[in-house]
Scaffold this motif. Sequence first.
Motif, PDB file in Angstrom:
ATOM      1  N   ILE A 199       0.819  -1.205   0.000  1.00  0.00           N
ATOM      2  CA  ILE A 199       0.000   0.000   0.000  1.00  0.00           C
ATOM      3  C   ILE A 199       0.850   1.251   0.000  1.00  0.00           C
ATOM      4  CG2 ILE A 199      -0.301   0.069   2.518  1.00  0.00           C
ATOM      5  CD1 ILE A 199      -2.897   1.018  -0.189  1.00  0.00           C
ATOM      6  N   GLN A 200       1.964   1.265   0.732  1.00  0.00           N
ATOM      7  CA  GLN A 200       2.784   2.473   0.773  1.00  0.00           C
ATOM      8  C   GLN A 200       3.378   2.767  -0.606  1.00  0.00           C
ATOM      9  OE1 GLN A 200       5.534   0.602   3.726  1.00  0.00           O
ATOM     10  NE2 GLN A 200       7.171   1.443   2.464  1.00  0.00           N
ATOM     11  N   ALA A 201       3.842   1.696  -1.306  1.00  0.00           N
ATOM     12  CA  ALA A 201       4.378   1.892  -2.655  1.00  0.00           C
ATOM     13  C   ALA A 201       3.277   2.285  -3.627  1.00  0.00           C
ATOM     14  CB  ALA A 201       5.072   0.621  -3.126  1.00  0.00           C
ATOM     15  N   ASN A 202       2.088   1.701  -3.459  1.00  0.00           N
ATOM     16  CA  ASN A 202       0.992   1.985  -4.384  1.00  0.00           C
ATOM     17  C   ASN A 202       0.488   3.414  -4.260  1.00  0.00           C
ATOM     18  OD1 ASN A 202       1.080  -0.573  -5.456  1.00  0.00           O
ATOM     19  ND2 ASN A 202      -0.546  -1.395  -4.155  1.00  0.00           N
ATOM     20  N   ILE A 203       0.433   3.938  -3.038  1.00  0.00           N
ATOM     21  CA  ILE A 203      -0.032   5.314  -2.850  1.00  0.00           C
ATOM     22  C   ILE A 203       0.880   6.270  -3.614  1.00  0.00           C
ATOM     23  CG2 ILE A 203      -0.346   7.180  -1.176  1.00  0.00           C
ATOM     24  CD1 ILE A 203      -1.186   5.059   0.871  1.00  0.00           C
ATOM     25  N   ARG A 204       2.178   6.100  -3.412  1.00  0.00           N
ATOM     26  CA  ARG A 204       3.127   6.984  -4.098  1.00  0.00           C
ATOM     27  C   ARG A 204       3.071   6.784  -5.613  1.00  0.00           C
ATOM     28  NH1 ARG A 204       8.421   7.410  -5.926  1.00  0.00           N
ATOM     29  NH2 ARG A 204       9.398   9.444  -5.443  1.00  0.00           N
ATOM     30  N   LYS A 242       0.494  12.805 -11.469  1.00  0.00           N
ATOM     31  CA  LYS A 242       1.342  13.991 -11.478  1.00  0.00           C
ATOM     32  C   LYS A 242       0.927  14.995 -10.393  1.00  0.00           C
ATOM     33  CE  LYS A 242       2.624  13.710 -16.389  1.00  0.00           C
ATOM     34  NZ  LYS A 242       2.101  12.355 -16.596  1.00  0.00           N
ATOM     35  N   LEU A 243       0.677  14.471  -9.198  1.00  0.00           N
ATOM     36  CA  LEU A 243       0.266  15.308  -8.075  1.00  0.00           C
ATOM     37  C   LEU A 243       1.380  15.376  -7.033  1.00  0.00           C
ATOM     38  CD1 LEU A 243      -3.375  13.994  -7.467  1.00  0.00           C
ATOM     39  CD2 LEU A 243      -2.707  16.074  -8.684  1.00  0.00           C
ATOM     40  N   SER A 244       1.594  16.546  -6.454  1.00  0.00           N
ATOM     41  CA  SER A 244       2.490  16.675  -5.312  1.00  0.00           C
ATOM     42  C   SER A 244       1.798  16.087  -4.091  1.00  0.00           C
ATOM     43  CB  SER A 244       2.831  18.138  -5.058  1.00  0.00           C
ATOM     44  OG  SER A 244       1.655  18.845  -4.659  1.00  0.00           O
ATOM     45  N   SER A 255      -3.947  15.557   5.508  1.00  0.00           N
ATOM     46  CA  SER A 255      -2.816  16.469   5.689  1.00  0.00           C
ATOM     47  C   SER A 255      -1.635  15.958   4.872  1.00  0.00           C
ATOM     48  CB  SER A 255      -2.425  16.565   7.169  1.00  0.00           C
ATOM     49  OG  SER A 255      -1.929  15.310   7.619  1.00  0.00           O
ATOM     50  N   ARG A 256      -0.711  16.875   4.494  1.00  0.00           N
ATOM     51  CA  ARG A 256       0.451  16.452   3.719  1.00  0.00           C
ATOM     52  C   ARG A 256       1.325  15.493   4.518  1.00  0.00           C
ATOM     53  NH1 ARG A 256       5.332  16.361   3.022  1.00  0.00           N
ATOM     54  NH2 ARG A 256       5.700  17.454   4.978  1.00  0.00           N
ATOM     55  N   SER A 257       1.431  15.731   5.814  1.00  0.00           N
ATOM     56  CA  SER A 257       2.245  14.853   6.652  1.00  0.00           C
ATOM     57  C   SER A 257       1.671  13.440   6.709  1.00  0.00           C
ATOM     58  CB  SER A 257       2.366  15.435   8.072  1.00  0.00           C
ATOM     59  OG  SER A 257       1.079  15.543   8.671  1.00  0.00           O
ATOM     60  N   MET A 258       0.360  13.339   6.600  1.00  0.00           N
ATOM     61  CA  MET A 258      -0.292  12.021   6.595  1.00  0.00           C
ATOM     62  C   MET A 258       0.094  11.249   5.334  1.00  0.00           C
ATOM     63  SD  MET A 258      -4.392  11.256   6.859  1.00  0.00           S
ATOM     64  CE  MET A 258      -4.551  12.323   8.298  1.00  0.00           C
TER      65      MET A 258
END
Length: 255
Positions: free
Chosen positions: A4-9, A16-18, A29-32
């Motif tokens: 899941i962590q790799a898939n989210i990124r 093409k989203l920051s 939140s961005r930190s989340m």
Amino acid sequence: MKNIQANIRHLRLLKKLSQERFADELGWSRSMVGSYEEGRSEPPIERLIDLSNYFNIPIDILVKNDLRRAKDTSFIQIGTKRVLFPVTVNEDNEDLIEIIPAKASAGYLEGYDDPEYIEQLQKIKLPFLPTGTHRAFPIKGDSMLPVKDGSFIVAKFVEAIGDVKSGRTYIVLTKDDGLVYKRVYLPEGDEENVLLSSDNKAYQPYLVSKENILELWEFTCCINTQEYDEKELKLSSIMTMFQELKVELEAVRKF
């Protein structure tokens, strides 16, 4: 949940989203976002639902599959969901194709959109295949002679009915009939149906509503699992010869 962590990124970058913009889109939140992508924490079920709804990808695919291994980002429509349909690759990054066993072909109608069903299918490598997603489907009966009963048709996934080339052969999955292998025609002036025709003229062609079609796979090659006897070889050769000479025979008829 390492996937899941790799898939989210991976999916965020495909759009093409920051991290900041992605967080805004989801109401996070961005930190989340950073915490999930870096594996410092795992998203709870509520966040997984957010991701599933945003990307239109089922939660089990997000969690169980490493989507970075997909060679393209094509999607298939399943009901109201658009599901990422990755090409399966092995450890050496070589394309593999799933084989639908003859005994299990009846269950394909129920399992075609179930990642667990697809995942448990046997896989083989055919290095000569063109790019795209392929599967091998068992053939039953004699409606598409000279293709023999028990053969396998290797076919390439077609994303939309609009991509069908009239007169070519396809594996067609319909709600009513399950899997069939037929020659597909687009009747002139009919936007709602396709015509499915057998090469064995003992079988009558029939119309199928486009809304009734769940999947289309275009013929790539045929794998025969039985030897042809001498009579069948002659019949096959004669049929092929006449098909190749069709234009010439029609031209002669005009004189």
